[in-house]
Design an enzyme around this catalytic site. Structure first.
Site, short mmCIF file in Angstrom:
data_model
loop_
_atom_site.label_atom_id
_atom_site.label_comp_id
_atom_site.label_asym_id
_atom_site.label_seq_id
_atom_site.Cartn_x
_atom_site.Cartn_y
_atom_site.Cartn_z
N GLY A 181 2.36 2.47 5.38
CA GLY A 181 3.47 1.57 5.64
C GLY A 181 4.35 2.04 6.79
O GLY A 181 4.81 1.24 7.61
N GLY B 127 0.81 -1.21 0.00
CA GLY B 127 0.00 0.00 0.00
C GLY B 127 0.84 1.25 0.00
O GLY B 127 1.96 1.27 -0.53
N CYS C 142 1.65 -1.13 -9.32
CA CYS C 142 2.71 -0.65 -8.41
C CYS C 142 4.00 -0.34 -9.15
O CYS C 142 4.72 0.60 -8.79
CB CYS C 142 2.96 -1.67 -7.30
SG CYS C 142 3.33 -3.33 -7.88
N GLU D 87 5.58 -3.43 0.90
CA GLU D 87 5.72 -3.06 -0.51
C GLU D 87 4.93 -1.78 -0.69
O GLU D 87 3.70 -1.78 -0.66
CB GLU D 87 5.22 -4.15 -1.44
CG GLU D 87 5.60 -3.90 -2.90
CD GLU D 87 4.41 -3.90 -3.82
OE1 GLU D 87 4.05 -2.80 -4.31
OE2 GLU D 87 3.84 -4.96 -4.06
#
Length: 479
Positions: A234, A229, A285, A251
């Site tokens: 994070g 996210g 991503c 990630e």
């Protein structure tokens, strides 16, 4: 085995899954279809008591699951893959409706999910002799950690969740997964179906928002966290995990640079770059978020990219299966902010620029912006939308320095037929993965992890399993 048969509940009924059983909730919410903005089905909201119950079930299951052999785990993983394929139609339909993807794209995601599981039927962590002499042999073994709390994103709810689930199962861990509240349906249904081939408590699913995710990261019965996210979330998760010294995999955002060299064959390169930046409306991503083209090719590249972008049509499933609306209103509103900022500042929009061109759905046209300033919002921040800045460069030192932003440590791409040059540029890019002469897509066999603000540790490949296991060194005396 679990108690939910694949043919049990309605395909459009959704439950939290705890200890092998479907559990209704006291509270429900609905997600809207990104193409129509019409509400979908009821999705259960898990309570903190549900979380405690799931942790208790996983703790019990772990006592047995951790002693299973690699062969037993691989057989179970194979069975999950077959379960996915057997139920591919309903999983693809549900994911298509919640994400706004085309039928073809959603079907591909389901099949890719099964491939992730099948990959680990042949890949495992084996004991490794680290050192040996006449007096001692030192062997590294890989021991399951315990209960994994997995927090998944909304852009690829099945694929990116499957990485966490299969990595946990392959290493002897139990997993409680929380889908994004923007895309809860396909993952809840996947977990429900998988109970028919897994022991109760090994794989569970709880739907909820940020409060549930926060509680997972603080729960003393959860031993490690895997999160995909945003950087901000994070960072908070990382702080929470330090309280109980949980292991963590993050990630995070990737404001990824794509570098096109002066010797690139534009006929080959431009279609690749277009896919890299516009596939799933840029909601990938590792998508190409910033395109740097050598000044000698810039005008021609831009001309060809504008033409290529026309293949990514709004609201046309038949002709443009790789394009989609923004998957939720929050991301749509954020993306609109990027477009408005470009217009307000007078940046040169050479293609697209319209939002909601069909009047409904979270659509933004493929939008190409020529040479916005390096300090512009569009260049500094990951847009996660089909809004692509195309910039020029003259020297390799210059483009490498501009590419290496702190939030750009997840992926990058380099286009040049000179492989030695490509390897040299890749070595200077501060990124966990670099794709050479191809658009960016993680592969199940390649370790994937971000650097700097883009993440901590990683997943995929045999190496990724190391972040799902404790390493125990056995020092064996030679008597």
């Amino acid at each position: 085995m679990g108690s939910i048969p694949a043919s049990g509940n309605s395909p459009y009924e959704f439950f939290n899954v705890i200890d092998g059983k479907p559990r209704p909730a006291e509270e429900y919410h609905q997600v809207v279809d990104p193409r129509t903005e019409e509400p979908l089905w009821d999705a259960p909201v898990a309570s903190f008591q549900d979380l405690d119950d799931a942790v208790d079930a996983a703790t019990r299951a772990f006592k047995t699951w951790k002693t299973s052999t690699i062969a037993e785990r691989q057989k179970a993983i194979h069975n999950v893959a077959q379960c996915i394929l057997k139920n591919a139609d309903i999983l693809a339909e549900v994911q298509m409706r919640e994400t706004g993807k085309s039928k073809a794209m959603s079907r591909f995601d389901v099949e890719r999910t099964a491939h992730h599981f099948e990959y680990y039927t042949d890949v495992a962590l084996e004991d490794e002799v680290q050192y040996e002499d006449d007096s001692v042999q030192i062997v590294a073994t890989h021991v399951p950690i315990g209960v994994l709390g997995a927090i998944s994103p909304w852009n690829f709810p099945l694929i990116l969740s499957s990485i966490k689930v299969v990595s946990a199962l392959a290493t002897g861990n139990c997993v409680i997964i929380k889908p994004s509240p923007f895309t809860p349906y396909s993952l809840l249904k996947f977990c429900e179906l998988a109970q028919s081939v897994l022991p109760p408590g090994v794989f569970q699913a709880l739907n909820g928002g940020a409060e549930l995710g926060e509680q997972m990261t603080l729960h003393p019965g959860i031993h490690h966290i895997s999160f995909t996210g945003t950087i901000a979330v994070g960072q908070r998760i990382f702080q929470n995990c330090t309280r109980t010294l949980k292991k963590v995999i993050l990630e995070l955002a990737g404001n990824n640079a794509c570098i096109v060299c002066d010797d690139a064959d534009l006929a080959k390169v431009v279609p690749q770059v277009a896919i890299g930046s516009l596939f799933h409306a840029g909601q990938v991503c590792v998508a190409s978020k910033r395109i740097y083209v050598h000044e000698s090719l810039y005008d021609r590249f831009l001309e060809l990219l504008v033409e290529e972008a026309k293949k990514f049509a709004v609201d046309d499933d038949a002709k443009s299966p790789a394009f989609s609306p923004l998957s939720n209103r929050a991301n749509f509103d954020r993306a609109v902010g990027f477009v408005e900022d470009c217009k307000k500042n007078g940046y040169k929009i050479v293609a697209g620029g319209r939002v909601k061109p069909t009047g409904k759905g979270f659509w933004i046209e493929p939008t190409i912006v020529s040479k916005p300033p390096d300090d512009s919002l569009l260049v500094r921040e990951e847009q996660f939308a089909p809004i692509v800045p195309v910039l020029s460069w003259a020297s390799e030192d210059d483009v490498v320095a501009r590419a290496n932003l702190d939030n750009a440590g997840l992926g990058a791409s380099v286009y040049t037929p000179d492989l030695a040059r490509a390897r040299g540029l890749a070595a200077r890019l501060e990124s966990g993965s670099v794709w050479i002469n191809q658009f960016e897509r993680p592969h199940q066999a390649g370790f994937f992890g971000g650097w700097k603000l883009s993440g901590v540790n990683g997943e995929l490949g045999r190496r990724g399993l190391l972040h799902y296991a404790n390493v125990q060194s056995l020092h064996i005396a030679k008597v």
